[in-house]
Structure formats: structure tokens, C-alpha cells
Write a protein that holds these residues in place. Structure first.
Motif, PDB file in Angstrom:
ATOM      1  N   SER A  40       0.811  -1.214   0.000  1.00 45.84           N
ATOM      2  CA  SER A  40       0.000   0.000   0.000  1.00 45.84           C
ATOM      3  C   SER A  40       0.847   1.268   0.000  1.00 45.84           C
ATOM      4  O   SER A  40       0.409   2.303  -0.497  1.00 45.84           O
ATOM      5  N   ASP A  52       3.549   0.760   7.981  1.00 49.70           N
ATOM      6  CA  ASP A  52       3.925  -0.528   7.419  1.00 49.70           C
ATOM      7  C   ASP A  52       4.576  -0.292   6.064  1.00 49.70           C
ATOM      8  O   ASP A  52       3.987   0.343   5.193  1.00 49.70           O
ATOM      9  N   ASP A  54       6.548  -2.292   2.867  1.00 51.29           N
ATOM     10  CA  ASP A  54       6.865  -3.590   2.274  1.00 51.29           C
ATOM     11  C   ASP A  54       7.899  -3.363   1.188  1.00 51.29           C
ATOM     12  O   ASP A  54       7.602  -2.743   0.170  1.00 51.29           O
TER      13      ASP A  54
HETATM   14 MN    MN Z   1       1.610  -3.218   3.624  1.00 48.16          MN
END
Ligand code: MN
Ligand code: UTP
Ligand code: MN
Length: 449
Positions: A40, A52, A54
Motif C-alpha cells: 500500500s 507498514d 513492504d
Molecule cells: Mn503493507
């Protein structure tokens, strides 16, 4: 739910830092690899307050993933290694949760070597189609979070971020998704790229546009799917902020717990033992199976179960010492709650045997019940005996049999090292707030329907 400009700047700068750290290390170690920001954060579909990141580390087909993992280990001082199909690193980096995932760079998503190799393709697919729809994704994700169906991890069995994005792309807006979802039935198929799908058994099938053999909604359970359907209908009729931001569940006080007991007049039995040192994706499937085995044991023995639930609580109550629970105790405890309609039974128990005309079976049945309390007698053509049952109390049955049940590869051994059983009022002894909130959720069991 939309991150402020400052928040976005902050995420971008941390992401840039991670990517250039990887590039530096790759350069100095002479490793051929490519850091890719995915998820995201790369698509502008992350919720404000979510930290978060990634970052995938792609290596070429035919080479080893190890050097990439080696680099991942050196990005942040605080990290742990996790294992999905391959090892990856979960780190905390400048206040961000950072997943560093080695993967293969393949030309075509149908030729992936491992599930994570699909992610860069997801990234490209979504990035080129999501422009202008980011806010709709944010609304949908927060709605799903609020009603408890967001997250593809096995503990939740809900919608992944990628799935939420695909739904918005397919139906054009947050409300568009809800309107369509309101009409879903089990076996719904959504096929964005028009690949005729392979057969999937799942309640919702969303054919992965980058890999037609795969169902993006494979982790979604029937119950999570229809919690979403029910909530969508309700929201369309009576929209309310509370769908997105529900009032927190408050832990029950002693008094409230007693009131619940008094109102229900059922018998509650709690089984408690030390949790294994493993990730949730391993523990939760075992926990559900263990819960089912205990339920089956109770039902088989005439103790009818009204409802049950199970959870993993991290706060270890002080009274539960290391010695008593066997395990090291620092992973928290597993708790399973069984609510019984019938918790004590009379000593006498009816056993219905074979029809009299099946001579062989009839003979065996009679000889296997040598000293019944009554019978054997014939009823509706069958043999019946009345015998003394072994366990007249559900708790007694549990104490005697629970350790011989199959409770899962890791949970079984933990339980056999030591467990506790609490019945009704004894449950009041457990004061930890996580547990009291679990009880509040159990009794309320209120969903958006
Ligand atoms: Mn994520
Ligand atoms: P994340 O779980 O971090 O999801 O997985 P996300 O899309 O970034 O959403 P949030 O905002 O953090 O909740 C990162 C990527 O891994 C792949 C997807 O491509 C996802 O974007 N993935 C993850 C899956 O394909 N399936 C999954 O079940 C989980
Ligand atoms: Mn992640």
C-alpha cells in the motif's frame, strides 16, 4: 483516514532510506538485486497512522535468495526472521514496521517460483489503475477494519489490502463495492481480466488478474465474507461513522461478569495453557482445530455445547507461575471457552444398539455390556441397555481426557506440559484485561447485521 502531507513525506523519506541502504549494501557486497517498494505504501493506499513498509528485494531467476536475505538482515538493528514460503525479515526501522522480502524477478507472473514473486506484478497492476481511487480504497480498508474483516492473516481470515484494491478497481468506488457486495452469494466469482477461471471451491473467487490460476480471496472465510455483506447492506441503509470507528470493547468488571453468568445460567468452562513460541499464522489454525476437538469430546459424551471461542492472550497473569504452566510463560496463554447447555448428567445413560435381526451384531452388543443397570431390552426393534456413565461432570471429563485429544502439532505438547480448568465463578480469578475484553466480546457477539 487519509495521511497528511507531512505523514506522506515521512513515509516517503523512510522508504527512500531503506531502498538506498539496500542499494549501498548490494553495491559493497557485489550482490545483483533490485529493491522494490510494494504494497500500500507504493500505491498511495495506506491508512493514516499505519506504519507498514513492504520492500521486496528481487534477484534474478537461477540465482540464490540468500545474499538478498543477508542484506535484509543488515538494514535495521531491530529485526526478527520470519518464515512464509521463504525466510524474510520483519524489522522496526525508524518507527516503521518493515517487511523485507527476498523474491525472484520473473518475466511473467504465471512463471513465479514462490508466492511472493507475484507481489511486484500486483504492484504494477494496481498502480496503473488506482489513480484517483485511492480515497475509496482507504474508506473500504477502514470500513473493513472497523467491522473486523480486514486482513488475510489466518487469525482473521478476511480481506487483504490487494483484494480491497481490486474490488475498488472493479466497482469504481467505495459505495460501488458495498452495493455489489450487498448482493453477493456464496460462490461469487469476480474476474477482472476476463480470464475464464479455474474451478475454486472458495466462497468468494477473485481471479488474480496477474495470475489466473490463483484466487486472491482464497484466505477469506465464509463468515468474514458475509459479515462484510451484512454490514454493507446496513451501512447503505443507515450510514454511520461507527462502522469505521467502532466504540472499543470494554473489559468486563467482576460485577458485569457475574451478571452475565446470572442472566445466562449456562455453565462456562475455560481451558488455559501456555502458548507456544510461534507466529500467529501457525498458532491460530491449530487453535481452531483444538477448540473443535474439545467441543467434539464434550458433545460425544452428552455435554451439549452452546458456543465456544478461543484466543491467545499475551499478558501472563502473575499467579500463573512458570512451574505450574510448564512452558517459559513469556509467550502468553491460550484460552478456550466452552459454554455448555448441559454440564452435569445423570449417572444412567442409554445406549442404543443394533436391530435384533442382525444376529451377529446383537450378540456382540449384549456381550459387550455384561452388567447394565437395566436391560438389555428391545425398543423399536433395536437392543437398548442402560449403563452407568463414566463422567457425569463435563469438567471431570475434560480433566481426564483433554490431554489425550489431538490438539495440533504444537498446542498438544504445550497442553500436556500443564493446563488449568476454570468452571463458572472460578473464571472470575482471571483478571487480565485482554481476557475480560475477550469475555465482553463473547457475550455481546454483536456484528453489523
Ligand atoms: Mn503493507
Ligand atoms: P501487506 O499485507 O502489507 O498488504 O502485503 P498491503 O497491500 O500493503 O496493505 P496494508 O495497507 O499494509 O494493510 C504487501 C503485499 O503483499 C501481497 C500483496 O501484493 C500486498 O500488496 N500480499 C499480501 C498478497 O498478495 N496476499 C496476501 O494475503 C498478503
Ligand atoms: Mn506488510
Amino acid at each position: 483516514v487519509r495521511p497528511s502531507f507531512e505523514e506522506q513525506e515521512r513515509l516517503r523519506s523512510v522508504a527512500r532510506k531503506v531502498v538506498s541502504r539496500i542499494e549501498e549494501l548490494a553495491g559493497s557486497e557485489d550482490v545483483e538485486c533490485e529493491p522494490i517498494l510494494v504494497g500500500s505504501a507504493a500505491r498511495g493506499t495506506w491508512l493514516s497512522g499505519d506504519h507498514d513498509l513492504d520492500v521486496f528485494i528481487g534477484v534474478f531467476e537461477g540465482s540464490s535468495l540468500l545474499p538478498a536475505l543477508e542484506i535484509a538482515r543488515r538494514i535495521a538493528p531491530k529485526f526478527e526472521e520470519r518464515y512464509a514460503e521463504h525466510a524474510y525479515v520483519h524489522a522496526i526501522f525508524e518507527g516503521f514496521e518493515l517487511d523485507l522480502v527476498p523474491c525472484y524477478l520473473v518475466e511473467d507472473a504465471s512463471r513465479i517460483l514462490s508466492a511472493v514473486d507475484r507481489t511486484p506484478f500486483h504492484n504494477r497492476y494496481v498502480s496503473s489503475r488506482i489513480k484517483g481511487l485511492e480515497d475509496d480504497v482507504l474508506l473500504l480498508k477502514q470500513f473493513m477494519k472497523g467491522i473486523g474483516v480486514y486482513g488475510s492473516e489466518l487469525k482473521v481470515g478476511g480481506f487483504s489490502g490487494y483484494l480491497a484494491e481490486l474490488l475498488v478497481i472493479r466497482y469504481g468506488s467505495f459505495l460501488g463495492v458495498l452495493e455489489k457486495a450487498a448482493l453477493w452469494r456464496p460462490g461469487e466469482v469476480i474476474d477482472l481480466a476476463g480470464h475464464s477461471s479455474q474451478d475454486h471451491e472458495d466462497p468468494l473467487v477473485v481471479v488474480d488478474p496477474v495470475d489466473p490460476g490463483r484466487n486472491v480471496a482464497a484466505a477469506l472465510t465464509l463468515d468474514r465474507m458475509f459479515q462484510f455483506v451484512a454490514a454493507s447492506r446496513l451501512f447503505l441503509k443507515v450510514p454511520d461513522l461507527e462502522f469505521f470507528f467502532p466504540n472499543p470493547i470494554l473489559p468486563l468488571s467482576d460485577k458485569e461478569l457475574c451478571e452475565q453468568f446470572a442472566k445466562r445460567k449456562s455453565t462456562l468452562i475455560m481451558l488455559e495453557f501456555a502458548a507456544p513460541d510461534l507466529v500467529e499464522d501457525v498458532v491460530f489454525p491449530q487453535l481452531r482445530k483444538a477448540e473443535q476437538s474439545v467441543r467434539a469430546l464434550l458433545d460425544r459424551n452428552g455435554f451439549s455445547v452452546l458456543r465456544s471461542d478461543a484466543d491467545w492472550h499475551r499478558a501472563v497473569p502473575s499467579e500463573m507461575g512458570e512451574r505450574e504452566m510448564g512452558g517459559s510463560g513469556d509467550c502468553g496463554v491460550i484460552r478456550m471457552l466452552f459454554e455448555l447447555e448441559v454440564a452435569s448428567l445423570p449417572r444412567v445413560e442409554r445406549r442404543v444398539g443394533p436391530p435384533v435381526w442382525e444376529a451377529e451384531h446383537a450378540k456382540k452388543f449384549v456381550s459387550s455390556h455384561p452388567e447394565p443397570l437395566s436391560g438389555p431390552y428391545v425398543e423399536d426393534g433395536r437392543l437398548v441397555v442402560e449403563v452407568a456413565r463414566k463422567f457425569v461432570e463435563a469438567s471431570e471429563l475434560l480433566r481426564s481426557q483433554v490431554s489425550s485429544l489431538s490438539l495440533g502439532r504444537h498446542l498438544g505438547p504445550e497442553l500436556r506440559r500443564g493446563y488449568k480448568i476454570y468452571v463458572d465463578q472460578e473464571i472470575l480469578k482471571i483478571g487480565d484485561l485482554e481476557f475480560r475484553a475477550f469475555m465482553a466480546r463473547y457475550f455481546s457477539a454483536r456484528e453489523w447485521v
